[in-house]
Design a protein around this motif. Sequence first.
Motif: not given
Lengths: 488, 209
Positions: B66, B70, B154, B157
């Motif tokens: 990522s 992030t 993201e 999660e």
Amino acid sequence: MIASRAHEPKLRALEALQAQRLSAAGRARLRRHLERCELCETTLRGLRVHTQLTAAVRASAPQVDFARMELAMRQHARAAARRSRLTRFALPAAAVAVAAAVLLVLMLRPTQRTPQPLARPAAVQKVSPAQPEAASVVAMLTALRGTATVVGTDGSEQRLTLDRPVREGERIALAADAEVHVRLGTDTAMALGPAARVGLQRLREHETFIDLLEGSVTSQVRHLQPGERYVVHALGYAVSVVGTHFSVSVDDDQLHVAVEQGHVVVTDAQDRVVGDVIGPGSFEVATGTRAGIDAALVKPRVAGVPGTAWPALSLPQWPSVATWQVDGSSFAASGQLAMRVPAGDVTLTAQLTDGRLRKTLVRVPAEGLRVEEDVLRRLLRANDDEAREAGTLKPDAIMSVVQAGLPGLQRCYELSLKQRPDVSGRLTLRIAVDAAGRVTRVTPRGDAGGVPEDLVTCIRTGAERWRFPPPGASGITFDAPIRLSHQH
Amino acid sequence: MDPLDPLVRRAQAGDERALHELFVRHRQDVARIVFRALGPDGDVDDVVQDAFIQIFRSIGRFRGNSKFSTWLYRVVTNVARMHLRSRRARPQIASGVAPEDAKPASLADGPEQEAERHARLRALYRQLDQLSEKKRTVLVLHDFEGLSPAEIGEIVEAPVLTVRTRLFYARKELYAALATDPVLAEVAEQVREAASGGANAGKRAGSEP
């Protein structure tokens, strides 16, 4: 009226209304609904408050003291780097280590190690400069009380005056009743205590090393950038700092470090960390004893701006005056006082030996002002009634100091909880603050509501270290309620 | 996959200077995220420091799957969450005007404005404390940090739909609480008047030829 139990608020529609995304017809329809639906009306009210507060959150900037955490982060970075390298090379290194260990076992006999007391290093550690060579800076005196001498780099000795700049390599010695404040740079200054002897080992733009031979030096250091250093050497130890207000004293071969604000690290001549102190707190290097700080530290005077000198104000010694407060600084009134002040009107407050205050305004011209004794006598007699008035302090200013001081009191509470896990309650402290903002008395009022005596004492002692903005006149007294609560 | 920043690569290789440079480069961002997660009375300094310790420890595990930002958000958000959990279990010592006794803030501009703003923010975060951890995290990242549900997904999660659901219920609970908070009553009145003033002005403007 729409029954709220059976109805979910029209959240999406309300958010669209608030964001002005609805058509005129949609707006009209929703407004008709709002007239009949209390739940949606309440939700819309909450939504509007949320929008308002979200803007306030986004506009707020955190006040984080990065300089204070700089040193700690360097240490963590070093440790993390070491760990990372260790992991990276662990496998090949392991084989080598095993072989080396076998050899060592064969070659060396194990010896019993006994703990050794911390040995004092023989000589003052000299720190090599980390920055490229910078020109030395000229430090200006901002206040001088009593008498002091300066020994130049050529060995010549002369009496120190407010007009005599001091330079790298020179030494300063103070008489037993003297006090000297030296401005070392932007927002950085030191105050030398009575009978202090110091060497100005290094005065550079990014590095200040002070050798403390006797007495005490209290420093106010601006937030340092990476690579900048401010170090006080004493008795072979180095007291390093990153943006703080701290004091180093030498007394009967004992080194004492007190930190009012910030974080300092004490290292010995072998660069081993022998102690670190986070303010407010103190550290006795020889014994390793840690404690609080007994009283507020002297505030070194940072006066004027680089390259310019403020005019000097001189005040004679006056038997009935105990303390002078001038332009935010306080001085004991023993000996003649000379200090740098901004040109123009300066408030001069005298705390008399009988506790009363006298306040007057003096006009300081650009060329400076020497206040003669007869003028001073007249000034001190004037404004008698005005001087007796109570001072003022905004509630916000009080709240801000109290809130900032609560984490210090929290330690008292946590210690108390270890002995009595059920302690909770309220107590009210009556706090008396003098004209300079120092706490002079803290007394619990009324019933302490089951709060143990030792906890009350600990909280009182903590509150006595608080420092408020100067309320002026004869100070103020106020009540601060303290609430103690916890969850199991 | 985001190509790894050379600085991140050096930090992963155990370069002490690179780790320090990461601290210098990202400290303002980390402080902002922590401040918005904890509110005006949070131990922002301590949590920022803890966050960087965690970043230093775990940067070796960042694989570039990522964006680095992030990953940074994820680490910092988790450290802030851990701090909030431990804060709930800690004894509290408070002074001055207790939140429940606080007077409504004045509408007048003046020297007290900063204190009023602070009191309002404290009231907001007091209500945020009532939300579940997951709802609070999503709301803070979306409304205060301005991240999209996909970005938040993201970080935490979770699927985007889950993020949207958490956000919906977080807002619903928070709006109801804010509307009835006595400290914020005056803000509510102020915005209501402003809104009705705007609506009336709109009506007037609409009725004019």
